[in-house]
Scaffold this active site. Structure first.
Site, mmCIF file in Angstrom:
data_model
loop_
_atom_site.group_PDB
_atom_site.id
_atom_site.type_symbol
_atom_site.label_atom_id
_atom_site.label_comp_id
_atom_site.label_asym_id
_atom_site.label_seq_id
_atom_site.Cartn_x
_atom_site.Cartn_y
_atom_site.Cartn_z
ATOM 1 N N ASN A 86 -5.811 -2.022 -13.184
ATOM 2 C CA ASN A 86 -6.990 -1.473 -12.528
ATOM 3 C C ASN A 86 -7.987 -1.004 -13.586
ATOM 4 O O ASN A 86 -7.590 -0.455 -14.621
ATOM 5 C CB ASN A 86 -6.595 -0.279 -11.647
ATOM 6 C CG ASN A 86 -5.658 -0.685 -10.528
ATOM 7 O OD1 ASN A 86 -5.828 -1.753 -9.938
ATOM 8 N ND2 ASN A 86 -4.671 0.141 -10.242
ATOM 9 N N HIS A 99 -2.861 -0.090 -18.565
ATOM 10 C CA HIS A 99 -1.463 -0.255 -18.164
ATOM 11 C C HIS A 99 -1.384 -1.391 -17.163
ATOM 12 O O HIS A 99 -2.223 -1.529 -16.271
ATOM 13 C CB HIS A 99 -0.891 1.033 -17.574
ATOM 14 C CG HIS A 99 -1.795 1.713 -16.595
ATOM 15 N ND1 HIS A 99 -2.873 2.474 -16.989
ATOM 16 C CD2 HIS A 99 -1.773 1.743 -15.240
ATOM 17 C CE1 HIS A 99 -3.488 2.942 -15.923
ATOM 18 N NE2 HIS A 99 -2.845 2.507 -14.836
ATOM 19 N N VAL A 126 -5.456 6.726 -14.882
ATOM 20 C CA VAL A 126 -5.048 7.054 -16.248
ATOM 21 C C VAL A 126 -5.799 6.111 -17.184
ATOM 22 O O VAL A 126 -5.680 4.877 -17.063
ATOM 23 C CB VAL A 126 -3.524 6.920 -16.458
ATOM 24 C CG1 VAL A 126 -3.156 7.252 -17.903
ATOM 25 C CG2 VAL A 126 -2.759 7.831 -15.490
HETATM 26 P P1 DGP Z 1 -3.778 3.594 -12.096
HETATM 27 O O1 DGP Z 1 -4.127 4.219 -10.779
HETATM 28 O O2 DGP Z 1 -3.931 2.088 -12.094
HETATM 29 O O3 DGP Z 1 -4.525 4.247 -13.235
HETATM 30 O O4 DGP Z 1 -2.230 3.883 -12.304
HETATM 31 C C1 DGP Z 1 -1.747 5.037 -12.912
HETATM 32 C C2 DGP Z 1 -0.296 5.123 -12.568
HETATM 33 O O5 DGP Z 1 0.304 6.074 -13.434
HETATM 34 C C3 DGP Z 1 -0.016 5.579 -11.156
HETATM 35 O O6 DGP Z 1 0.615 4.531 -10.422
HETATM 36 C C4 DGP Z 1 0.907 6.771 -11.308
HETATM 37 C C5 DGP Z 1 1.348 6.699 -12.739
HETATM 38 N N1 DGP Z 1 1.547 7.977 -13.358
HETATM 39 C C6 DGP Z 1 0.671 9.004 -13.419
HETATM 40 N N2 DGP Z 1 1.209 10.048 -14.070
HETATM 41 C C7 DGP Z 1 2.464 9.663 -14.450
HETATM 42 C C8 DGP Z 1 3.509 10.293 -15.164
HETATM 43 O O7 DGP Z 1 3.409 11.436 -15.611
HETATM 44 N N3 DGP Z 1 4.659 9.570 -15.339
HETATM 45 C C9 DGP Z 1 4.798 8.295 -14.866
HETATM 46 N N4 DGP Z 1 5.966 7.692 -15.085
HETATM 47 N N5 DGP Z 1 3.823 7.673 -14.201
HETATM 48 C C10 DGP Z 1 2.669 8.338 -13.993
#
Ligand code: DGP
Length: 114
Positions: free
Chosen positions: A87, A100, A96
């Site tokens: 995204n 990713h 974030v």
């Molecule tokens: P996006 O919305 O495409 O930016 O995806 C960010 C993803 O990151 C979302 O699916 C949740 C994940 N995420 C956010 N914080 C954390 C975290 O602290 N640990 C893990 N494992 N995933 C996280």
């Protein structure tokens, strides 16, 4: 970047549920899984969005895809099918700002995405 959540995972300051790691790539389970398999594959280098990709760093995205391919095979979803998506920026739902690759699988998915 000191302020980046995913950079803190790369440095070990925060310890996610890691499923794959090599010198360039880290992969870990999403904290809020949207499918039975939901893994995030990141380059260890900080790149904020796909808008920041260029000829010098784009090979890191290839490495993320190859890692995700292997993770999908190991998870037993390669033949059934899976989705890989990055995204970019608010309208796509990026939350974030360290690129990713979402690897999602283990259930049927519809298209177009919401
Ligand atoms: P996006 O919305 O495409 O930016 O995806 C960010 C993803 O990151 C979302 O699916 C949740 C994940 N995420 C956010 N914080 C954390 C975290 O602290 N640990 C893990 N494992 N995933 C996280």
């Amino acid at each position: 970047m000191t302020d980046c959540l995913f950079c803190k995972m790369v440095s070990g300051e925060i310890q996610p549920d890691v499923v794959y790691e090599d010198e360039d790539v880290l992969a870990f389970r999403d904290v809020n899984p949207q499918a039975p398999t939901h893994v995030l594959v990141i380059p260890k280098t900080h790149i904020a969005t796909t808008n920041d990709l260029d000829a010098d760093n784009v090979q890191l995205v290839s490495k993320c895809y190859l890692a995700a391919q292997q993770i999908a095979a190991d998870a037993g979803i390669a033949e059934r099918g899976y989705r890989m998506v990055m995204n970019c920026n608010p309208e796509a739902g990026q939350s974030v700002y360290h690129i990713h690759l979402h690897l999602l699988g283990g259930r049927p998915m519809s298209w177009p995405p919401g």
